[in-house]
Design a protein around this motif. Structure first.
Motif, short mmCIF file in Angstrom:
data_model
loop_
_atom_site.label_atom_id
_atom_site.label_comp_id
_atom_site.label_asym_id
_atom_site.label_seq_id
_atom_site.Cartn_x
_atom_site.Cartn_y
_atom_site.Cartn_z
N ILE A 253 38.51 -23.45 49.12
CA ILE A 253 38.68 -22.43 50.16
C ILE A 253 38.32 -21.06 49.60
O ILE A 253 37.62 -20.28 50.24
N GLY A 254 38.80 -20.79 48.40
CA GLY A 254 38.51 -19.50 47.76
C GLY A 254 37.02 -19.26 47.62
O GLY A 254 36.54 -18.14 47.84
N ASN A 255 36.27 -20.30 47.26
CA ASN A 255 34.82 -20.16 47.14
C ASN A 255 34.19 -19.79 48.48
O ASN A 255 33.22 -19.03 48.53
N GLN A 256 34.74 -20.31 49.58
CA GLN A 256 34.18 -20.05 50.89
C GLN A 256 34.54 -18.66 51.44
O GLN A 256 33.81 -18.12 52.27
N VAL A 257 35.67 -18.11 50.99
CA VAL A 257 36.11 -16.81 51.52
C VAL A 257 36.08 -15.70 50.44
O VAL A 257 36.60 -14.61 50.66
N ASN A 258 35.52 -16.02 49.28
CA ASN A 258 35.37 -15.07 48.18
C ASN A 258 36.71 -14.53 47.68
O ASN A 258 36.89 -13.32 47.48
N LEU A 259 37.65 -15.44 47.46
CA LEU A 259 38.95 -15.10 46.87
C LEU A 259 39.25 -16.06 45.73
O LEU A 259 38.71 -17.17 45.68
N SER A 260 40.16 -15.66 44.85
CA SER A 260 40.59 -16.55 43.78
C SER A 260 41.50 -17.64 44.34
O SER A 260 42.05 -17.51 45.44
N GLU A 261 41.67 -18.68 43.55
CA GLU A 261 42.55 -19.77 43.94
C GLU A 261 43.97 -19.25 44.19
O GLU A 261 44.62 -19.61 45.16
N GLY A 262 44.45 -18.37 43.33
CA GLY A 262 45.79 -17.81 43.46
C GLY A 262 45.96 -16.98 44.72
O GLY A 262 47.00 -17.02 45.38
N ALA A 263 44.92 -16.21 45.06
CA ALA A 263 44.98 -15.38 46.27
C ALA A 263 45.03 -16.26 47.52
O ALA A 263 45.76 -15.96 48.47
N VAL A 264 44.26 -17.35 47.51
CA VAL A 264 44.27 -18.27 48.64
C VAL A 264 45.65 -18.93 48.76
O VAL A 264 46.23 -19.02 49.84
N ARG A 265 46.19 -19.36 47.63
CA ARG A 265 47.52 -19.99 47.61
C ARG A 265 48.56 -19.04 48.21
O ARG A 265 49.38 -19.43 49.03
N LYS A 266 48.52 -17.79 47.80
CA LYS A 266 49.48 -16.78 48.30
C LYS A 266 49.31 -16.56 49.80
O LYS A 266 50.29 -16.48 50.54
N ARG A 267 48.05 -16.47 50.27
CA ARG A 267 47.81 -16.26 51.70
C ARG A 267 48.31 -17.44 52.53
O ARG A 267 48.92 -17.26 53.58
#
Length: 136
Positions: free
Chosen positions: A23-37
């Motif tokens: 998901i992070g690769n698709q929205v240009n975020l880190s894995e941790g940022a995606v997890r937090k969101r």
């Protein structure tokens, strides 16, 4: 909820098995940022549940239209229906019917058992059920 959150939700709706890194690769975020969101979206109720949806070819699905006795609060009836296994989604609607319930199961027998349980909920006075033949 910003545009990135909306993109994350769309990705999860299309593939609930998508990993945080993917998901992070698709929205240009880190894995941790995606997890937090995703945790925030879940805590805030924007994401209410993660589920497996069986295709019609592997299971059975029905849409049941329900009429509620006017002396019963529709929200109370909805709360009771939500507790019934195999009820996937519930909508309170306007028009001839008060509630729409989407039901899924491993087979038609399982779906029918769910419909029978819904019909026994206090306050339900009429049902109209349609078995889904094909998803397009």
């Amino acid at each position: 909820m910003d545009e990135t959150d909306k993109k994350i939700i769309k990705i999860l709706k299309d593939d609930s098995r998508a990993g945080y890194t993917e998901i992070g690769n698709q929205v240009n975020l880190s894995e941790g940022a995606v997890r937090k969101r995703i945790k925030t979206l879940t805590d805030d109720g924007a994401i209410r549940k993660f589920t497996v949806k069986i295709g019609v070819e592997q299971g059975a699905e029905a849409i049941t239209l329900l009429t509620v006795n006017p002396s019963y609060p529709t929200q109370e009836v909805t709360k009771r229906i939500q507790l019934i296994p195999n009820v996937e989604t519930i909508y309170e609607v306007t028009g001839e019917y008060d509630i729409v319930a989407v039901i899924s199961g491993m087979n038609v027998i399982e779906v029918n058992e769910c419909i029978e349980k819904i019909r026994r909920v206090e306050g339900i006075v009429k049902t109209n059920t349609m078995i889904v033949l094909r998803n397009i």
